[in-house]
Design an enzyme around this catalytic site. Structure first.
Site, PDB file in Angstrom:
ATOM      1  N   ASP A 140      12.843  41.884 -15.476  1.00  9.74           N
ATOM      2  CA  ASP A 140      13.069  43.415 -15.219  1.00  9.74           C
ATOM      3  C   ASP A 140      12.785  43.534 -13.681  1.00  9.74           C
ATOM      4  O   ASP A 140      12.605  44.707 -13.075  1.00  9.74           O
ATOM      5  CB  ASP A 140      12.414  44.475 -16.105  1.00  9.74           C
ATOM      6  CG  ASP A 140      13.074  45.739 -16.139  1.00  9.74           C
ATOM      7  OD1 ASP A 140      14.220  45.991 -15.668  1.00  9.74           O
ATOM      8  OD2 ASP A 140      12.402  46.770 -16.309  1.00  9.74           O
ATOM      9  N   ARG A 171      26.820  46.646 -20.158  1.00 15.55           N
ATOM     10  CA  ARG A 171      25.722  47.283 -20.742  1.00 15.55           C
ATOM     11  C   ARG A 171      25.920  48.527 -21.345  1.00 15.55           C
ATOM     12  O   ARG A 171      26.800  49.428 -20.618  1.00 15.55           O
ATOM     13  CB  ARG A 171      24.501  47.249 -19.552  1.00 15.55           C
ATOM     14  CG  ARG A 171      23.297  47.742 -20.098  1.00 15.55           C
ATOM     15  CD  ARG A 171      22.298  47.823 -18.944  1.00 15.55           C
ATOM     16  NE  ARG A 171      20.899  47.690 -19.347  1.00 15.55           N
ATOM     17  CZ  ARG A 171      19.959  48.350 -18.479  1.00 15.55           C
ATOM     18  NH1 ARG A 171      20.231  48.942 -17.490  1.00 15.55           N
ATOM     19  NH2 ARG A 171      18.643  48.214 -19.033  1.00 15.55           N
ATOM     20  N   TYR A 182      20.370  48.988 -23.998  1.00 19.59           N
ATOM     21  CA  TYR A 182      19.041  49.543 -23.732  1.00 19.59           C
ATOM     22  C   TYR A 182      19.081  50.707 -24.465  1.00 19.59           C
ATOM     23  O   TYR A 182      19.534  51.641 -24.470  1.00 19.59           O
ATOM     24  CB  TYR A 182      18.906  49.976 -22.212  1.00 19.59           C
ATOM     25  CG  TYR A 182      17.794  50.527 -21.669  1.00 19.59           C
ATOM     26  CD1 TYR A 182      16.584  50.205 -22.385  1.00 19.59           C
ATOM     27  CD2 TYR A 182      17.723  51.374 -20.618  1.00 19.59           C
ATOM     28  CE1 TYR A 182      15.257  50.817 -21.951  1.00 19.59           C
ATOM     29  CE2 TYR A 182      16.255  51.950 -20.327  1.00 19.59           C
ATOM     30  CZ  TYR A 182      15.306  51.680 -20.865  1.00 19.59           C
ATOM     31  OH  TYR A 182      14.050  52.110 -20.459  1.00 19.59           O
ATOM     32  N   HIS A 217      14.352  44.592 -23.709  1.00 17.99           N
ATOM     33  CA  HIS A 217      13.019  45.176 -23.731  1.00 17.99           C
ATOM     34  C   HIS A 217      12.695  45.076 -25.013  1.00 17.99           C
ATOM     35  O   HIS A 217      12.048  46.044 -25.687  1.00 17.99           O
ATOM     36  CB  HIS A 217      13.145  46.480 -22.951  1.00 17.99           C
ATOM     37  CG  HIS A 217      13.710  46.441 -21.821  1.00 17.99           C
ATOM     38  ND1 HIS A 217      13.455  45.328 -20.855  1.00 17.99           N
ATOM     39  CD2 HIS A 217      14.342  47.525 -21.044  1.00 17.99           C
ATOM     40  CE1 HIS A 217      14.222  45.751 -19.708  1.00 17.99           C
ATOM     41  NE2 HIS A 217      14.693  47.008 -19.966  1.00 17.99           N
TER      42      HIS A 217
END
Length: 266
Positions: free
Chosen positions: A224, A104, A135, A159
């Site tokens: 999440d 990530r 992200y 997201h």
């Protein structure tokens, strides 16, 4: 450890586990206990028998908590780690054996990896068949597309690719997401409450539908959990985070999203 059952075939592709006894970085929220058995119980009730444990920023590059969780029932779940360029090949190989399939990069938090680390790590991630999970904000999609061009690495954008409710239909971010889709990227349908929306999130249905059109089958869903944007005793109902997928895409298309983690995290 329970090895005598077959988990339900649905995938929740974005959860976190926390332990207040595990060392956390200063300046972050203080996590409370949210362990793997709790989210397994919650997710299984909705038919999500497989989880993707994503390293939270509060633990930096100390992935010990998710690695111990993955080791509880080898092969059932998957992980996405956070590493720096000093990580050894032996450490990456151990992570792979335990189920890690991606790294990530966080462009929202000040502790996140950036482009230099991406370039340095890319050959080793590619050699293991891992992806890079981002992200990021919608206005950072162009930079991500540039980084991935010719890299041989798959991008997975958290997201709803940052496409919040205030993003217009003409925003340039849509064109950059289309470019990422052409590169083979994936999008996680997740984090609705991070996108200028509140329950039941109808304001995002149009965005969800447009993202689904652009990405084709390259969509996964994530709850999440445990929702660090909320107080620990006021979490949103688990199924309320799944319903926008069904309502925006219909039952049949939602079923393909539900199962797609089996491909992305193979």
């Amino acid at each position: 450890m329970n090895t005598h059952h077959t988990p339900a075939d649905g995938w929740d592709c974005h959860v976190h586990v926390f332990d207040p006894t595990h060392p956390a970085q200063a300046g972050h929220y203080q996590p409370v206990l949210r362990d793997l058995p709790e989210i397994e119980h919650t997710a299984t009730a909705l038919g999500m028998g497989h989880l993707v444990l994503v390293q939270p920023s509060v633990y930096g590059t100390d992935n010990g908590l998710i690695l111990r969780a993955l080791a509880r029932e080898p092969g059932r779940h998957r992980g996405v780690a956070v590493v720096d360029t000093a990580v050894t090949d032996a450490e990456l190989d151990t992570m792979h054996r335990l189920g890690v399939r991606g790294v990530r990069f966080n462009l929202v938090s000040p502790v996140g990896n950036g482009p230099e680390a991406f370039r340095a790590l890319a050959p080793r991630l590619k050699a293991r068949g891992w992806h890079v999970q981002w992200y990021a904000r919608a206005d950072q999609l162009a930079a991500i597309a540039d980084l991935h061009e010719g890299s041989g690495l798959t991008a997975v954008i958290d997201h709803l690719a940052g496409l919040h409710a205030g993003i217009s239909a003409a925003d340039p971010a849509w064109a950059f997401l289309e470019r990422l889709a052409a590169q083979g990227a994936w999008v996680k349908l997740s984090g609705w409450y991070r996108l200028q929306a509140s329950t039941p999130y109808e304001v995002l249905h149009g965005h969800i539908g447009r993202v689904a059109t652009l990405m084709g089958e390259h969509l996964v869903w994530g709850s999440d959990w445990p929702h660090t944007a909320f107080e620990h005793d006021a979490l949103p109902p688990y199924d309320s985070l799944w319903q926008p997928v069904v309502q925006a895409l219909g039952e049949a298309r939602a079923a393909t999203v539900r199962a797609a983690g089996a491909l992305l995290y193979a």
